[in-house]
Each structure stands twice: as structure tokens, then as C-alpha cells.
Design a protein around this motif. Structure first.
Motif, PDB file in Angstrom:
ATOM      1  N   ALA A  91       5.472   3.855 -18.938  1.00 28.50           N
ATOM      2  CA  ALA A  91       5.645   2.642 -19.737  1.00 28.50           C
ATOM      3  C   ALA A  91       6.651   2.855 -20.862  1.00 28.50           C
ATOM      4  N   ASP A  92       6.728   4.073 -21.409  1.00 26.42           N
ATOM      5  CA  ASP A  92       7.650   4.332 -22.524  1.00 26.42           C
ATOM      6  C   ASP A  92       9.108   4.275 -22.064  1.00 26.42           C
ATOM      7  N   ALA A  93       9.401   4.930 -20.942  1.00 27.96           N
ATOM      8  CA  ALA A  93      10.779   4.950 -20.433  1.00 27.96           C
ATOM      9  C   ALA A  93      11.090   3.741 -19.570  1.00 27.96           C
ATOM     10  N   LYS A  94      10.076   2.911 -19.284  1.00 24.74           N
ATOM     11  CA  LYS A  94      10.215   1.726 -18.429  1.00 24.74           C
ATOM     12  C   LYS A  94      10.794   2.097 -17.069  1.00 24.74           C
ATOM     13  N   GLU A  95      10.114   3.001 -16.378  1.00 23.19           N
ATOM     14  CA  GLU A  95      10.565   3.385 -15.047  1.00 23.19           C
ATOM     15  C   GLU A  95       9.390   3.822 -14.185  1.00 23.19           C
ATOM     16  N   VAL A  96       9.602   3.775 -12.874  1.00 20.47           N
ATOM     17  CA  VAL A  96       8.620   4.189 -11.885  1.00 20.47           C
ATOM     18  C   VAL A  96       9.156   5.444 -11.212  1.00 20.47           C
ATOM     19  N   ARG A  97       8.313   6.462 -11.099  1.00 16.54           N
ATOM     20  CA  ARG A  97       8.716   7.714 -10.456  1.00 16.54           C
ATOM     21  C   ARG A  97       7.833   7.969  -9.240  1.00 16.54           C
ATOM     22  N   CYS A  98       8.462   8.433  -8.166  1.00 18.76           N
ATOM     23  CA  CYS A  98       7.762   8.823  -6.948  1.00 18.76           C
ATOM     24  C   CYS A  98       7.897  10.337  -6.803  1.00 18.76           C
ATOM     25  N   THR A  99       6.794  11.013  -6.515  1.00 11.04           N
ATOM     26  CA  THR A  99       6.823  12.460  -6.323  1.00 11.04           C
ATOM     27  C   THR A  99       5.966  12.826  -5.119  1.00 11.04           C
ATOM     28  N   ILE A 100       6.201  14.045  -4.611  1.00 12.99           N
ATOM     29  CA  ILE A 100       5.347  14.607  -3.571  1.00 12.99           C
ATOM     30  C   ILE A 100       4.954  16.010  -4.004  1.00 12.99           C
ATOM     31  N   ASP A 101       3.934  16.577  -3.369  1.00 16.08           N
ATOM     32  CA  ASP A 101       3.476  17.918  -3.711  1.00 16.08           C
ATOM     33  C   ASP A 101       4.502  18.962  -3.277  1.00 16.08           C
ATOM     34  N   GLU A 102       4.484  20.105  -3.958  1.00 18.18           N
ATOM     35  CA  GLU A 102       5.395  21.213  -3.630  1.00 18.18           C
ATOM     36  C   GLU A 102       5.189  21.706  -2.199  1.00 18.18           C
ATOM     37  N   LYS A 103       3.928  21.756  -1.758  1.00 14.27           N
ATOM     38  CA  LYS A 103       3.629  22.273  -0.415  1.00 14.27           C
ATOM     39  C   LYS A 103       4.108  21.340   0.693  1.00 14.27           C
ATOM     40  N   ASP A 104       4.302  20.047   0.368  1.00 16.30           N
ATOM     41  CA  ASP A 104       4.726  19.069   1.376  1.00 16.30           C
ATOM     42  C   ASP A 104       6.240  18.909   1.455  1.00 16.30           C
ATOM     43  N   GLN A 105       7.001  19.587   0.610  1.00 15.92           N
ATOM     44  CA  GLN A 105       8.447  19.385   0.591  1.00 15.92           C
ATOM     45  C   GLN A 105       9.140  19.924   1.836  1.00 15.92           C
ATOM     46  N   SER A 106       8.488  20.775   2.593  1.00 21.78           N
ATOM     47  CA  SER A 106       9.106  21.286   3.813  1.00 21.78           C
ATOM     48  C   SER A 106       8.811  20.403   5.027  1.00 21.78           C
ATOM     49  N   ILE A 107       7.921  19.424   4.891  1.00 19.52           N
ATOM     50  CA  ILE A 107       7.552  18.540   6.001  1.00 19.52           C
ATOM     51  C   ILE A 107       8.504  17.334   6.005  1.00 19.52           C
ATOM     52  N   SER A 118       0.857  -1.182   0.000  1.00 22.71           N
ATOM     53  CA  SER A 118       0.000   0.000   0.000  1.00 22.71           C
ATOM     54  C   SER A 118       0.894   1.234   0.000  1.00 22.71           C
ATOM     55  N   VAL A 119       0.462   2.253  -0.729  1.00 24.45           N
ATOM     56  CA  VAL A 119       1.248   3.469  -0.893  1.00 24.45           C
ATOM     57  C   VAL A 119       0.655   4.547   0.005  1.00 24.45           C
ATOM     58  N   ARG A 120       1.523   5.294   0.684  1.00 24.30           N
ATOM     59  CA  ARG A 120       1.089   6.396   1.537  1.00 24.30           C
ATOM     60  C   ARG A 120       0.369   7.454   0.693  1.00 24.30           C
ATOM     61  N   PRO A 121      -0.646   8.109   1.240  1.00 20.60           N
ATOM     62  CA  PRO A 121      -1.368   9.121   0.457  1.00 20.60           C
ATOM     63  C   PRO A 121      -0.540  10.362   0.132  1.00 20.60           C
ATOM     64  N   GLU A 122       0.536  10.611   0.888  1.00 19.83           N
ATOM     65  CA  GLU A 122       1.371  11.782   0.636  1.00 19.83           C
ATOM     66  C   GLU A 122       2.255  11.621  -0.606  1.00 19.83           C
ATOM     67  N   VAL A 123       2.496  10.376  -1.027  1.00 20.24           N
ATOM     68  CA  VAL A 123       3.421  10.092  -2.124  1.00 20.24           C
ATOM     69  C   VAL A 123       2.626   9.701  -3.372  1.00 20.24           C
ATOM     70  N   ASN A 124       2.992  10.298  -4.502  1.00 22.32           N
ATOM     71  CA  ASN A 124       2.372   9.972  -5.786  1.00 22.32           C
ATOM     72  C   ASN A 124       3.316   9.054  -6.554  1.00 22.32           C
ATOM     73  N   VAL A 125       2.786   7.927  -7.019  1.00 23.34           N
ATOM     74  CA  VAL A 125       3.587   6.963  -7.763  1.00 23.34           C
ATOM     75  C   VAL A 125       3.032   6.870  -9.177  1.00 23.34           C
ATOM     76  N   GLU A 126       3.907   7.083 -10.182  1.00 21.49           N
ATOM     77  CA  GLU A 126       3.498   6.985 -11.578  1.00 21.49           C
ATOM     78  C   GLU A 126       4.414   6.006 -12.297  1.00 21.49           C
ATOM     79  N   VAL A 127       3.820   5.229 -13.207  1.00 24.81           N
ATOM     80  CA  VAL A 127       4.579   4.298 -14.033  1.00 24.81           C
ATOM     81  C   VAL A 127       4.661   4.878 -15.433  1.00 24.81           C
TER      82      VAL A 127
END
Length: 183
Positions: free
Chosen positions: A47-63, A36-45
Motif C-alpha cells: 500500500a505504501d509503494a502503491k504496487e502489486v508484487r508476485c513472487t514464487i518460492d526459491e525451491k520452485d524457481q527451477s520448475i 483466482s490465484v494459483r497456489p504456487e504464486v504469492n501475491v502481495e499488495v
């Protein structure tokens, strides 16, 4: 910024990654794993580059906690992908005269100096092989392999005087001298 979290995880050939709203599943030649993935983290796949990226919102980068979840999520995804392609293995040694281990069906039987043998249930997804005093634990889930190895070691920890006990194969036991009688 999380140094680990911002790195993409490459997907090798033969591995399928599926992301739903709050869960991620990885399927490969060694098995299927999901988390299960935490709601604070966005996970995108991608398919073209064959990679998984994890991102967070700009407002959460200070937490601080959110940045920690970011790196943790990326590390767990990397471990899952490595587990379904290569797998994980731990080697344990049972050190002691007359001590040993056997696999009986779905149980590991340890003879470690007690009056009765110690029986451990082997979890699903793990394969355990035992040759007298060497036990090998294999599986796709890194956490399950490590947990079973730690539980096995906890049945009889190695002691520093004679070195007897259940230990990891690469573990070094610091030996103590013991008592000296006479002068």
C-alpha cells in the motif's frame, strides 16, 4: 527467473486491490474484476509503494510450469488494473452489400447474408454499440471483450474472393484473384 513476473505492477489512484487467500479483486472506475490465484504464486499488495508484487518460492524457481504461472499471474493482474482504469475496446466491421448490425436490448442482431438474422447475447459487463456496419465492443475485462469479438467474427468469417464477412477493423484480408473466363 521470469522477466515479466518479477516486475511490480503499479496501482493508479482510484483503484483498490484486495488479496484473499486464493483470490484477488480489483475495483476501479470502470468496474470490478476478480480472479483466482494459483497456489504456487504469492501475491502481495504494498500500500505504501502503491504496487502489486508476485513472487514464487526459491525451491520452485527451477520448475518451468511455476515460472510460467508467475509471469501469467502478473500479466493478468496488469490487464485487470488497466481494464478498470482505461477499459478495452474492439472495433468490428460487417462487410457486404445489405449486411449490417443492430443492438436490440441485450442482443446483437447481425444481418450477414443468411435467411434469418443471427442473434448474439451480449454478456454482462460489456457495452456494444452498432452503427450500420461498424460495431464497437467496450468493457473492463480484456478476455470477455476479445471472446465476444471472436464469437462475432466466427458467425461469418471474411472470405478471400469478395472480402465479405465480419472482420476486425485493423484486419487485412488477403484477396485472391478468382477464376478467369475466356482467353
Amino acid at each position: 527467473m521470469s522477466r515479466i513476473g518479477k516486475k511490480p505492477v503499479s496501482i493508479p489512484s482510484g483503484v483498490k486491490v484486495a488479496v484473499k487467500s486464493d483470490s484477488l479483486s480489483v475495483e476501479g472506475p470502470k468496474g470490478t474484476l476478480s480472479m483466482s490465484v494459483r497456489p504456487e504464486v504469492n501475491v502481495e499488495v504494498d500500500a505504501d509503494a502503491k504496487e502489486v508484487r508476485c513472487t514464487i518460492d526459491e525451491k520452485d524457481q527451477s520448475i518451468r510450469e511455476v515460472r510460467a504461472y508467475w509471469g501469467l499471474t502478473r500479466a493478468l493482474i496488469n490487464n485487470m488494473i488497466e481494464g478498470v482504469t482505461k477499459g478495452y475496446e474492439k472495433t468490428m466491421e460487417v462487410v457486404g452489400v445489405g449486411w449490417g448490425a443492430q443492438v436490440q436490448g441485450n442482443q446483437l442482431k447481425l444481418q450477414v447474408g443468411y435467411a434469418q438474422p443471427v442473434l448474439m447475447e451480449i454478456p454482462a459487463g460489456l457495452s456494444v454499440t452498432a452503427e450500420k456496419q461498424i460495431v464497437k465492443i467496450n468493457g473492463a475485462d480484456k478476455q470477455a471483450v476479445g471472446q465476444f469479438a471472436a464469437a462475432m467474427r466466427a458467425k461469418r468469417k471474411p472470405e478471400p474472393y469478395n472480402g465479405k464477412g465480419v472482420k476486425y477493423a485493423d484486419e487485412v484480408i488477403r484477396r485472391k484473384q478468382g477464376k478467369q473466363f475466356g482467353s
